[in-house]
Design an enzyme around this catalytic site. Sequence first.
Site, PDB file in Angstrom:
ATOM      1  N   ASP A   1       0.974  -1.103   0.211  1.00 45.85           N
ATOM      2  CA  ASP A   1       0.140  -0.008   0.176  1.00 45.85           C
ATOM      3  C   ASP A   1       1.000   1.321   0.043  1.00 45.85           C
ATOM      4  O   ASP A   1       2.275   0.958   0.288  1.00 45.85           O
ATOM      5  CB  ASP A   1      -0.765  -0.040   1.265  1.00 45.85           C
ATOM      6  CG  ASP A   1      -1.768   1.131   1.359  1.00 45.85           C
ATOM      7  OD1 ASP A   1      -2.464   1.591   0.390  1.00 45.85           O
ATOM      8  OD2 ASP A   1      -1.664   1.786   2.607  1.00 45.85           O
TER       9      ASP A   1
ATOM     10  N   ASP B   1       0.038   5.135   0.804  1.00 45.70           N
ATOM     11  CA  ASP B   1      -0.304   6.004   2.077  1.00 45.70           C
ATOM     12  C   ASP B   1      -0.457   5.350   3.327  1.00 45.70           C
ATOM     13  O   ASP B   1      -0.968   4.503   3.625  1.00 45.70           O
ATOM     14  CB  ASP B   1      -1.398   6.754   1.678  1.00 45.70           C
ATOM     15  CG  ASP B   1      -1.912   7.875   2.760  1.00 45.70           C
ATOM     16  OD1 ASP B   1      -0.899   8.281   3.677  1.00 45.70           O
ATOM     17  OD2 ASP B   1      -3.030   8.113   2.872  1.00 45.70           O
TER      18      ASP B   1
END
Length: 216
Positions: free
Chosen positions: A10, A12
Amino acid sequence: MKDVKACLFDLDGVIVDTAKYHYLAWKRLAEELGFEFTKEQNERLKGVSRMKSLDILLEIGGLSFDDKTKEKLAEKKNNWYVEYISKMDSSEILPGVISFLNSLKENNIKIALGSVSKNSKLILEKTGITHYFDAIIDGTKITHAKPNPEVFLKGAQELNIDPKYCVVFEDAQAGIEAAINAGMHSIGVGSPEILNKADLVIPSFEDMTIEKLWLV
Ligand code: B16
Ligand code: MG
């Protein structure tokens, strides 16, 4: 699992902390619309798509608009956000990330990005880490947000690796669920209370080693 073939990240909250820039931009929009938006309320937007984030923000402000106006508001927020992230550089990569990416390369483990952000490529470019990724799946390539597994399944597909040999790194509950739904292993980055469905939770990449991949 000894035979890990790919790690999917991922963006952020895992590789960089762009949540602070999302917050600044949403706060600016809220203020323009005449209400306050706190850091605590911003927690609800982590890992959530742009339009869904706007819906939550408007719900907090007790406001509702037609779809056309909502598009304009989201665009306005995004322009401010892009202004902030355009100033990012490699110093914003979270501690331990680069050294772990290097050890994946040394061990011939593939690397993919699995983010719902439509600005992923700009962030990777500004922080100078695009070259690490064998596949980049971002918000421009998916139609379903996490916990739907689409973003990670597309990553595995692009790498041509069976999901069962993949490990996902995520900071959001919905992201861990997406990994489970994809039939992948998962490592949560952050708090064990929030990420309790993950196979393993690390506080940050400073605590991550290749050997820990064997534990999932
Ligand atoms: P954009 P991730 C997510 O990134 C963020 O956590 C979330 O707060 C944001 O709304 C979403 O990206 C969409 O971002 O407006 O840039 O398309 O955690 O999936 O890397
Ligand atoms: Mg995240």
